[in-house]
Design an enzyme around this catalytic site. Structure first.
Site, short mmCIF file in Angstrom:
data_model
loop_
_atom_site.label_atom_id
_atom_site.label_comp_id
_atom_site.label_asym_id
_atom_site.label_seq_id
_atom_site.Cartn_x
_atom_site.Cartn_y
_atom_site.Cartn_z
N CYS A 300 34.08 21.42 43.08
CA CYS A 300 33.68 20.38 43.07
C CYS A 300 32.48 20.06 42.67
CB CYS A 300 34.04 19.24 44.13
SG CYS A 300 34.34 20.18 45.57
N ARG A 329 37.62 32.49 49.36
CA ARG A 329 37.62 31.66 50.82
C ARG A 329 37.78 32.95 51.86
NH1 ARG A 329 41.16 26.05 49.92
NH2 ARG A 329 39.76 25.38 48.17
N GLN A 347 42.37 28.00 41.02
CA GLN A 347 43.08 26.87 41.20
C GLN A 347 43.03 26.11 39.64
OE1 GLN A 347 40.07 25.03 44.01
NE2 GLN A 347 41.81 24.64 45.35
N ASP A 349 42.20 23.34 38.74
CA ASP A 349 41.37 22.35 39.47
C ASP A 349 40.78 21.19 38.52
OD1 ASP A 349 40.39 21.07 41.73
OD2 ASP A 349 38.81 22.30 42.22
N HIS A 351 38.63 17.21 38.58
CA HIS A 351 37.96 16.09 39.08
C HIS A 351 37.82 14.89 38.32
CE1 HIS A 351 36.72 19.59 41.53
NE2 HIS A 351 36.94 18.83 42.52
N LYS A 430 43.95 13.12 51.60
CA LYS A 430 44.75 13.74 50.46
C LYS A 430 46.05 13.51 50.52
CE LYS A 430 44.76 18.43 52.36
NZ LYS A 430 44.44 19.73 52.32
N HIS A 476 39.69 14.44 43.56
CA HIS A 476 39.94 15.90 43.40
C HIS A 476 41.45 16.13 43.19
CE1 HIS A 476 36.04 16.89 45.70
NE2 HIS A 476 36.20 15.48 46.03
#
Length: 602
Positions: A300, A329, A347, A349, A351, A430, A476
Site C-alpha cells: 500500500c 513477512r 500478492q 494486489d 489499491h 475487510k 486495498h
RNA sequence: GCCGACAUAGCUCAGUUGGCUAGAGCAGCUGAUUUGUAAUCAGCAGGCCCGGGGUUCAAAUCCUCGUGUCGGCACCA
C-alpha cells in the site's frame, strides 16, 4: 436397537436426563446421523479421558468437546505424552468399553463440585466459566467428569473409534496461558464408516499440494535456502506465468493501471503508515548507511507514493493501481505450511483510490471480480467481514463507519457473509474470501479492505468540484490473495489435473520412432505460436514407457505421431481429462488447443 | 513462538538389541534395441546417514544444541 438419546425442541437430550426429567421425544438411535454421532463422539471423548486418567493418574482435565472432525480432550499430566502413546490409550479405552460401564448422571451444587475437583485446577478453571448454581456429573466406573452431556447410556456402545492427532493447545485458546495436551479422535457407529473415513483422509492426502508440487516439479523448499522461501521450478513457473497473464488482462479491462513500488522503503514511511508500530514484529529491517529501511510486508505505501506523484481531480476517481507485489513477512516458524503460509510471497494486489460516494459500487465491483474468478475455477468460497482488531490505528467512529459501509454494500446486494470479530487489518475492516483445502482447512485468499486511515495519515487529497481539497478513500484488495497460496489451493482443487488454460504444459508429444522427431519439433513450434507449451518425449525408451511417463506428469493432452500421422498430416490424441482417444487433422488440433486456452477470461 | 513427532542417494523408502566396505526401486548416465497408446534389456555412477558438540573400543542408531519438515495450538494472504 436401543435409543441412546431423544430429540426435543431441536435439542439432544440423553436418556439419563430424559429419565430424570420425565421427558419424551423423538428417539435417537446409535447410527451415523449427526445427532447420534454428536452423542457418541462426546462419550468417546470421556472414555478417552477415563483411559488417560488410568494411565496417567495425575492427569487433570479441561474440556472435551465434539468438533467438526470428531472430538478432542484437553488435559495436563506431568508425563510426556507423544504420538506413540495413542495406541496405548486406544487399547485402554477398548478394555474399559468391554466392561460396559453404564454412564450415570447426577447433579451437585457448584460448591460441592469445587470441593470434589479441588485437586484439578483445570476443572476449577472450567467451572469459573459456568454461571449456573448446579452442575451435572457423569460417572462411568470409577471415572467421574463434570459435564453437561449429552452422553450414551453405556460406554459399551463405543467400539469404532480412532485417536488421530496429538498436539499442544493453549488453555482457553489464549497463548498467554499454559499449554495443555490435546488428543483428537474420531468415532462412528459402525466399522465400515470408520474405515471409509480413514480412506477418505488418505485420499485427500494424495491431493496435498506439497506432495503434488514435488511430484509435478512445480516448486520446492530447501533447508539451506531458509524456511518459508519457496523456489519455483520451471513447471510451476509456467503455470504461474499463465495465471499472471490472464489476470493482467482482467485488470486492464477493469481500469487498473500496472505500477510497481520498491522492495524496501525507509522506516520513516512505515512509521507514518503505522506499520512500524502495528506490524513491526512481522517485518524485516535493514540499514543502508545510516538509514533504517523496512522490507515491504504490504504494497500500500508504494501505491500511495504513486498516487502522490500527481494532483488528482474528483473526475479522475476511482484510480486503480495494481501490482504483483512481492512481500516479506516474518511468520512464526510453526505457522509455515507448504505454499499456504510462506515468508515471501507475491500478492495480486491493488489499491483503489475513490470518493466516499463510490465506495459501495467499488466494493461490489471487486466482489464481482472475485466471483468471476472463483466460479471460473469452480471454487466454493465464503466471505467474512472482519472487524477492528486489538492493534489498530484510527478512531472507533471511523472504524464504525467503514465497517458499516462494508456491511451495507454486502447487504444491499444480498450477499451472504459471516463476521470475524477482531479479524481486520490494523488500518481498516475487510471482507475476506476463504477457500477450503483438500482436507477441509479454510484458507483466506482474496481480501477487500476499506481504509480511511492511511489516506489520513499520508494526507492524501484530490480536488473537488469547488476546487476544495478532499481526502480520498482507499480500498486495498487482492483477488487470489497470493500466487503462492492460490496455486497451492488450485493444485489440491484439481488434484494436479490442471485444465488446459492453466496447465504447466498443454501437450505432450510422443513420436513413435526416431524418424518422427523432426515432425514433433515442427508441431511443438506451431504450438508455441498459439501460446501453448509442449514437451517432446523422444527419449530412448519404448513407446509405452514414454506414454506412461507423459501420463504421470498429468499433462492434459498427449499426441502420438508416427508414419500414419505424418503421411496424413494428423495427430493421434489421448485426452487425459476426458479419457478418450481420437484423431484430428493438424489444423483441427491446433484450433482445438487454441480454443481451450482462450476459452477462459476473467 | 508453544506442545509432540520426524530428518538415510534427485525422489520414495529398507537398515535388527550401537558392531565390518550403508541397501532397494524409480529417476540419471552408457550401450543394445526403434518401438503404434501406462514400465525393453544389460551395465555404470550416485551418500559428511540434516549440521555442530558429546557418550562409547565402536554411532545412521544413544545424549545435547541448532536447522528444516510434519500434526496441532496461537498468529495470518
Amino acid at each position: 436397537m436401543n435409543e441412546i438419546a431423544i430429540k426435543k425442541d431441536g435439542e439432544i437430550i440423553d436418556t439419563q436426563t430424559a429419565k430424570e426429567l420425565g421427558f419424551e421425544g423423538e428417539q435417537i438411535h446409535l447410527d451415523n446421523s449427526p445427532e447420534s454421532l454428536e452423542v457418541l463422539r462426546h462419550s468417546t471423548a470421556h472414555l478417552m479421558a477415563q483411559a488417560i486418567k488410568s494411565l496417567y493418574p495425575d492427569a487433570e482435565f479441561y474440556v472435551g468437546p465434539v468438533v467438526k472432525e470428531g472430538f478432542y480432550y484437553d488435559f495436563k499430566t506431568s508425563a510426556e505424552v507423544g504420538e506413540g502413546d495413542l495406541k496405548k490409550i486406544e487399547k485402554q479405552m477398548l478394555s474399559f468399553a468391554k466392561k460396559k460401564y453404564p454412564i450415570e448422571k447426577y447433579e451437585i451444587t457448584m460448591d460441592e463440585a469445587k470441593e470434589k475437583f479441588k485437586d484439578d485446577h483445570l476443572k476449577l478453571e472450567v467451572m469459573k466459566r459456568i454461571p449456573s448454581e448446579t452442575v451435572s456429573i457423569y460417572k462411568q466406573g470409577e471415572f467421574e467428569d463434570l459435564c453437561r452431556g449429552p452422553h450414551l447410556p453405556n460406554i459399551g456402545l463405543i467400539r469404532y473409534f480412532k485417536l488421530t492427532k496429538i498436539s499442544g493447545a493453549y488453555l482457553g485458546g489464549d497463548s498467554k496461558n499454559e499449554m495443555l495436551t490435546r488428543i483428537y479422535g474420531i468415532a462412528f457407529a459402525d466399522k465400515e464408516s470408520l474405515k471409509a473415513h480413514m480412506t477418505q483422509l488418505a485420499e485427500a492426502e494424495k491431493r496435498d499440494h506439497r506432495k503434488l508440487g514435488n511430484e509435478m516439479k512445480l516448486f520446492t523448499f530447501r533447508e539451506e535456502v531458509g524456511a518459508g522461501f519457496p523456489i519455483w521450478l520451471p513447471a510451476g513457473g509456467r503455470l504461474r506465468a499463465r495465471l499472471e497473464s490472464l489476470l493482467f488482462k482482467a485488470h486492464r479491462k477493469r481500469g487498473y493501471e500496472p505500477v510497481r513500488g520498491p522492495e524496501m522503503l525507509r522506516s520513516d514511511l512505515w512509521k507514518t503508515s503505522g506499520h512500524y508500530q502495528n506490524y513491526g514484529e512481522n517485518m524485516y529491517f535493514t540499514h543502508i548507511d545510516e538509514l533504517e529501511f523496512g522490507v515491504k510486508p504490504m504494497n500500500c505505501v508504494g501505491h500511495i507514493k504513486v498516487y502522490e506523484d500527481e494532483l488528482h481531480s474528483y473526475r479522475d476517481l476511482p484510480i486503480k493501481y495494481f501490482e504483483y507485489g512481492v512481500v516479506h513477512r516474518h511468520e512464526l516458524t510453526g505457522a509455515l505450511h507448504g505454499l499456504f503460509r510462506v515468508r515471501e510471497f507475491t500478492q495480486d494486489d491493488a489499491h483503489i483510490f475513490c470518493r466516499a460516494d463510490q465506495i459501495e459500487e467499488q466494493i461490489i465491483e471487486v466482489v464481482d471480480f472475485v466471483d468471476k474468478i472463483m466460479s471460473t475455477f469452480e471454487f466454493d468460497y465464503k466471505m467474512m467481514i472482519s472487524t477492528k482488531p486489538e492493534k489498530a490505528v484510527g478512531d472507533d467512529a471511523v472504524w464504525e463507519v467503514s465497517t458499516q459501509a462494508l456491511k451495507n454494500a454486502m447487504d444491499k446486494n444480498e450477499l451472504v457473509y459471516e463476521i470475524d470479530e477482531g479479524g481486520g487489518a490494523f488500518y481498516g475492516p475487510k471482507i475476506d474470501i476463504k477457500i477450503t483445502d483438500a482436507i477441509g482447512r479454510e484458507w483466506q485468499c482474496g481480501t477487500i479492505q476499506l481504509d480511511f486511515n492511511l489516506p489520513e495519515r499520508f494526507k492524501l487529497e484530490y480536488n473537488g468540484e469547488e476546487n476544495e481539497k478532499i481526502q480520498p478513500v482507499m480500498i486495498h484488495r487482492a483477488i487470489l490473495g497470493s500466487f503462492e497460496r492460490f496455486i497451492g489451493i488450485l493444485t489440491e482443487h484439481y488434484a494436479g489435473e490442471f485444465p488446459m488454460f492453466i496447465a504447466p504444459t498443454q501437450v505432450a508429444i510422443v513420436p513413435v520412432a526416431e524418424t518422427h522427431k523432426e515432425y514433433a519439433k515442427l508441431l511443438s513450434d506451431k504450438l508455441i505460436d498459439i501460446n501453448a507449451d509442449s514437451e517432446i518425449y523422444a527419449k530412448n525408451d519404448s513407446l509405452n514407457k514414454r506414454i506412461r511417463t507423459a501420463e504421470k506428469t498429468r499433462v492434459p493432452m498427449i499426441v502420438v505421431i508416427g508414419d500414419e500421422e505424418i503421411k496424413n498430416k494428423t495427430v493421434a490424441i489421448r485426452d487425459r481429462r476426458t479419457r478418450e482417444q481420437y484423431n484430428l487433422s493438424e489444423e483441427e488440433f491446433l484450433k482445438l488447443i487454441q480454443t481451450k486456452i482462450n476459452e477462459v477470461n476473467f
